[in-house]
Write a protein that holds these residues in place. Structure first.
Motif, PDB file in Angstrom:
ATOM      1  N   HIS A 234     -25.985   8.476  34.355  1.00 50.24           N
ATOM      2  CA  HIS A 234     -26.667   9.002  33.170  1.00 50.24           C
ATOM      3  C   HIS A 234     -26.850  10.428  33.387  1.00 50.24           C
ATOM      4  CE1 HIS A 234     -27.520   4.723  32.357  1.00 50.24           C
ATOM      5  NE2 HIS A 234     -28.078   4.638  33.261  1.00 50.24           N
TER       6      HIS A 234
ATOM      7  N   ARG B   9     -29.142  -3.485  35.811  1.00 55.86           N
ATOM      8  CA  ARG B   9     -28.888  -2.592  34.651  1.00 55.86           C
ATOM      9  C   ARG B   9     -29.688  -1.278  34.916  1.00 55.86           C
ATOM     10  NH1 ARG B   9     -32.754  -2.638  29.734  1.00 55.86           N
ATOM     11  NH2 ARG B   9     -34.717  -2.979  30.606  1.00 55.86           N
TER      12      ARG B   9
ATOM     13  N   PHE C 149     -30.934   2.695  32.780  1.00 48.80           N
ATOM     14  CA  PHE C 149     -31.086   3.545  31.444  1.00 48.80           C
ATOM     15  C   PHE C 149     -31.803   4.890  31.755  1.00 48.80           C
ATOM     16  CE2 PHE C 149     -34.381   0.552  31.733  1.00 48.80           C
ATOM     17  CZ  PHE C 149     -35.647   1.278  31.083  1.00 48.80           C
TER      18      PHE C 149
END
Length: 233
Positions: free
Chosen positions: A185, A210, A212
């Motif tokens: 990211h 996961r 983010f």
């Protein structure tokens, strides 16, 4: 958080908080702690924690309270005004703690925190760091971290601000050979993220469920926080 098959999912987070100063130039630890409480990490690595200000309570203590009772401080600069460095905070107990000095030559002092997180269903080895700004500095620090990463007694996570934006021959190439699971990211600058300075690496790769970034946190620091859910078996 419980996962299928008698495993546990831990939320891991890394964030360079820029001393609590946002892009607007305003100092506010409240914005930092509000973000941490909203994301609710189980293990949190923070860089650029700065107590060199006049305040009633150290930000090291305030930020530790935002997560849990278990914490490690790695203060790389200490003056009469206070301290500056990084910290690792966990809701779960921490064992086998080691703070490595990864300072290169006459550059700014740098540290890497190594520990084992003891959760309900197993152990997770965690290494938190903050690399330097020069290429030579980061390459030296990457070699140190790769040597640490090669020890795989249990699942391993390495996270922090790696300050690396070059791809050819970059330190990320070296680290991901040992820790092939990784986040990708963009985190800097927070208001228009283009560079992937902040990373979470892991071994084995399948434990990364996961990840983010929290774009709502852009006012709190010039970096965005990176969050990953990791399965511990």
């Amino acid at each position: 958080m419980n996962a299928p098959g008698g495993s546990t999912t831990l939320r891991i987070m890394t964030w360079n908080i820029h001393g609590g100063v946002g892009p607007d130039g305003r100092y506010s630890l409240e914005r930092i702690t509000e973000t941490i409480e909203r994301l609710s990490p189980d293990v949190l690595a923070l860089q650029e924690v700065d107590s060199r200000r006049r305040m009633s309570q150290s930000p090291f203590a305030l930020l530790r309270e935002a997560v849990g009772e278990h914490g490690i401080e790695a203060k790389s600069i200490s003056t009469s005004d206070g301290d500056y460095g990084q910290m690792l905070v966990s809701r779960c107990p921490l064992n086998a703690i080691d703070v490595h000095d990864i300072t290169h030559a006459n550059r700014e002092p740098r540290r890497a925190i190594e520990t084992e997180v003891q959760c309900a269903h197993g152990r997770l080895r965690v290494v938190a760091t903050h690399f330097g700004l020069s290429i030579a500095e980061r390459r030296t620090q990457a070699k140190r971290l790769v040597a640490i990463a090669r020890r795989h007694p249990v699942a391993t996570v390495m996270l922090g601000d790696f300050n690396d934006w070059f791809w050819p021959g970059s330190l990320r190439d070296a680290l991901r050979r040992e820790l092939p699971g990784r986040t990708r990211h963009a985190t800097f600058p927070s208001w228009l993220p283009m560079l992937r300075l902040d990373r979470i690496f892991c071994w084995p790769p399948h434990i990364l469920q996961r990840s983010f970034v929290d774009r709502h946190a852009w006012r709190a620091s010039d970096h965005l926080p990176v969050v990953a859910d990791i399965v511990v078996e």
